[in-house]
Design an enzyme around this catalytic site. Sequence first.
Site, PDB file in Angstrom:
ATOM      1  CG  ASP A  42      -0.402  -0.008   2.495  1.00  0.00           C
ATOM      2  OD1 ASP A  42       0.829  -0.164   2.371  1.00  0.00           O
ATOM      3  OD2 ASP A  42      -0.952  -0.141   3.588  1.00  0.00           O
ATOM      4  CB  SER A  43       4.667   1.632  -0.051  1.00  0.00           C
ATOM      5  OG  SER A  43       5.002   0.433  -0.695  1.00  0.00           O
ATOM      6  CG  ASP A  81       0.386  -4.106   1.899  1.00  0.00           C
ATOM      7  OD1 ASP A  81       0.434  -4.781   2.919  1.00  0.00           O
ATOM      8  OD2 ASP A  81       1.117  -3.130   1.715  1.00  0.00           O
ATOM      9  CE  LYS A 110       3.109  -5.910   3.833  1.00  0.00           C
ATOM     10  NZ  LYS A 110       2.635  -4.811   4.572  1.00  0.00           N
ATOM     11  CD  GLU A 112       0.486  -1.569   8.176  1.00  0.00           C
ATOM     12  OE1 GLU A 112      -0.096  -0.637   9.132  1.00  0.00           O
ATOM     13  OE2 GLU A 112       0.822  -1.201   7.087  1.00  0.00           O
ATOM     14  CD  GLU A 179       7.890  -0.267   8.006  1.00  0.00           C
ATOM     15  OE1 GLU A 179       6.689  -1.175   7.161  1.00  0.00           O
ATOM     16  OE2 GLU A 179       8.104   0.838   7.410  1.00  0.00           O
TER      17      GLU A 179
END
Length: 262
Positions: A42-43, A81, A110, A112, A179
């Site tokens: 999602d970056s 993501d 993925k 978080e 991270e």
Amino acid sequence: MSSIDFLRAKSEGRKLSMATCYDYTFARLLAQTPVDGILVGDSAAMVMHGHSSTISATVDMMLLHTEAVVRGAGGKFVVADLPFLSYRKGMAAALDAAQPIVAAGAQAVKLEGVDGHEDVIERLASSGIPVMGHLGLQPQSVHAYGGYKIQARGEPAGRELLRQARALEAAGAFAVVLECIPAPLAAEVTAALTIPTIGIGAGAGCDGQILVLQDLLGLNIDFRPKFARRFHDGAACIADAITRFDRAVKAGAFPAPEESYH
Ligand code: KIV
């Protein structure tokens, strides 16, 4: 590669490499390398769209990038993501977010954190969607941190991160990104889990490493975190090529006769 191969790599002591990718052209290039996996992060919201955080990513945005990457990836393992809040609005909404992304060809998703959505991780995994976790600095929580800062420093925070990592593994995640946490803690988490840890700013003790492709290639001129080694001076190479093009055009040296149709 697959999620099963990731687990096997850890049990056999083989390190894993991953890079982010958001588009077809770079996916084609990554497909020709030995890198073990591609993350459609999602970056993308920041790197591709210029937003100030990943919070602006949406399911539609992730879907478009996932489709493009899968087309170019040549069967390489693609993880995508799930964007901000898409897996925090209840089970049906989480499944609705994951479905088109997996249907587009991502072999895993993925997300978080873990607390409060263990059930989503369990349901995705038991529905045949491998889930990669993401602990430590969770960019979707940037406002809760007050900025992008190293996480889990000190004993109680380290213990808490280890608890979350174990909870992720118990919920059925096949791997976890760590991270921006202290390297000794990442090594401890790595030793405590049977699933592989993929580090970014988490030291050499992880089972694998991931970097944002544009950081790795030296293309990101705004952001130079200490952990993001530049394996290429891409920005300078690109500026040089475009400057040479500009000069050739203005000198009347491009196109040459052999570059023209006669
Ligand atoms: O979105 C992303 O690029 C990521 C990496 C930093 C792991 O989550």
